[in-house]
Scaffold this motif. Structure first.
Motif, PDB file in Angstrom:
ATOM      1  N   GLY A  12       0.736  -1.207  -0.041  1.00 46.92           N
ATOM      2  CA  GLY A  12       0.049  -0.033   0.015  1.00 46.92           C
ATOM      3  C   GLY A  12       0.959   1.280  -0.112  1.00 46.92           C
ATOM      4  N   ARG A  13       2.051   1.035   0.043  1.00 47.76           N
ATOM      5  CA  ARG A  13       3.162   2.307  -0.152  1.00 47.76           C
ATOM      6  C   ARG A  13       4.307   1.847  -0.715  1.00 47.76           C
ATOM      7  NH1 ARG A  13       7.297   2.047   3.370  1.00 47.76           N
ATOM      8  NH2 ARG A  13       7.117   1.313   5.410  1.00 47.76           N
ATOM      9  N   PRO A  14       5.185   2.797  -1.540  1.00 47.77           N
ATOM     10  CA  PRO A  14       6.352   2.249  -1.901  1.00 47.77           C
ATOM     11  C   PRO A  14       7.425   1.854  -0.839  1.00 47.77           C
ATOM     12  CG  PRO A  14       5.867   4.405  -2.816  1.00 47.77           C
ATOM     13  CD  PRO A  14       4.865   4.206  -1.669  1.00 47.77           C
ATOM     14  N   PHE A  15       8.174   0.991  -1.022  1.00 50.94           N
ATOM     15  CA  PHE A  15       9.307   0.532   0.151  1.00 50.94           C
ATOM     16  C   PHE A  15      10.674   0.671  -0.460  1.00 50.94           C
ATOM     17  CE2 PHE A  15       5.758  -2.308   1.057  1.00 50.94           C
ATOM     18  CZ  PHE A  15       5.501  -2.030   2.338  1.00 50.94           C
ATOM     19  N   LYS A  16      11.589   1.022   0.138  1.00 43.57           N
ATOM     20  CA  LYS A  16      12.963   1.295  -0.191  1.00 43.57           C
ATOM     21  C   LYS A  16      13.831  -0.151  -0.041  1.00 43.57           C
ATOM     22  CE  LYS A  16      13.569   6.124   0.854  1.00 43.57           C
ATOM     23  NZ  LYS A  16      12.144   6.577   1.633  1.00 43.57           N
TER      24      LYS A  16
END
Ligand code: 5GP
Ligand code: ZN
Length: 114
Positions: free
Chosen positions: A106-110
């Motif tokens: 549900g969000r971008p990850f690094k």
């Protein structure tokens, strides 16, 4: 293992938001989510860490990925991407010593992870 947090959640002694339940596995919403979708997929059998997994457990552990796929699809994460993460031991940040697979999305990850 009556004192184990996830064994107690499995028994219903501690409340949780269950999103999946079967003979061998259950999944709950993480109480302190690190992403818009943060679920924990947990075998009912108590293993302190993944180091305790034996050959006889391979079918059970493999089935975690079927549930991860189903829950990812249910939440639309198959369209965007997601992570399945297991922390093992102190330096990995494991805080609950009953194995659990984090499903995060549900969000971008690094990368690399912190
Ligand atoms: P670990 O750090 O061991 O990889 O992950 C443990 C996870 O369990 C953390 O993300 C933490 O927020 C979650 N957690 C800890 N206590 C509870 C609880 O009582 N209920 C739920 N649903 N999650 C919990
Ligand atoms: Zn346990």
């Amino acid at each position: 293992m009556s004192e184990c947090l996830f064994c107690q959640i499995n028994k219903g002694a501690i409340p949780s938001e269950k999103v999946y339940d079967s003979d061998g596995l259950f999944a709950i919403k993480d109480v302190n989510p690190q992403a818009p979708i943060h679920l924990l997929i947990i075998p009912k059998k108590h293993f302190s860490t993944i180091l305790e997994i034996q050959e006889e457990d391979h079918e059970l552990i493999g089935s975690i990925y079927s549930i991860a796929n189903r829950l990812a699809k249910d939440n639309g994460l198959d369209q965007t991407g997601f992570r399945v993460v297991v922390n093992c031991g102190k330096e990995a940040g494991q805080s609950v010593f009953h194995i659990h697979y984090h499903l995060l999305g549900g969000r971008p990850f690094k990368w690399p992870p912190g």
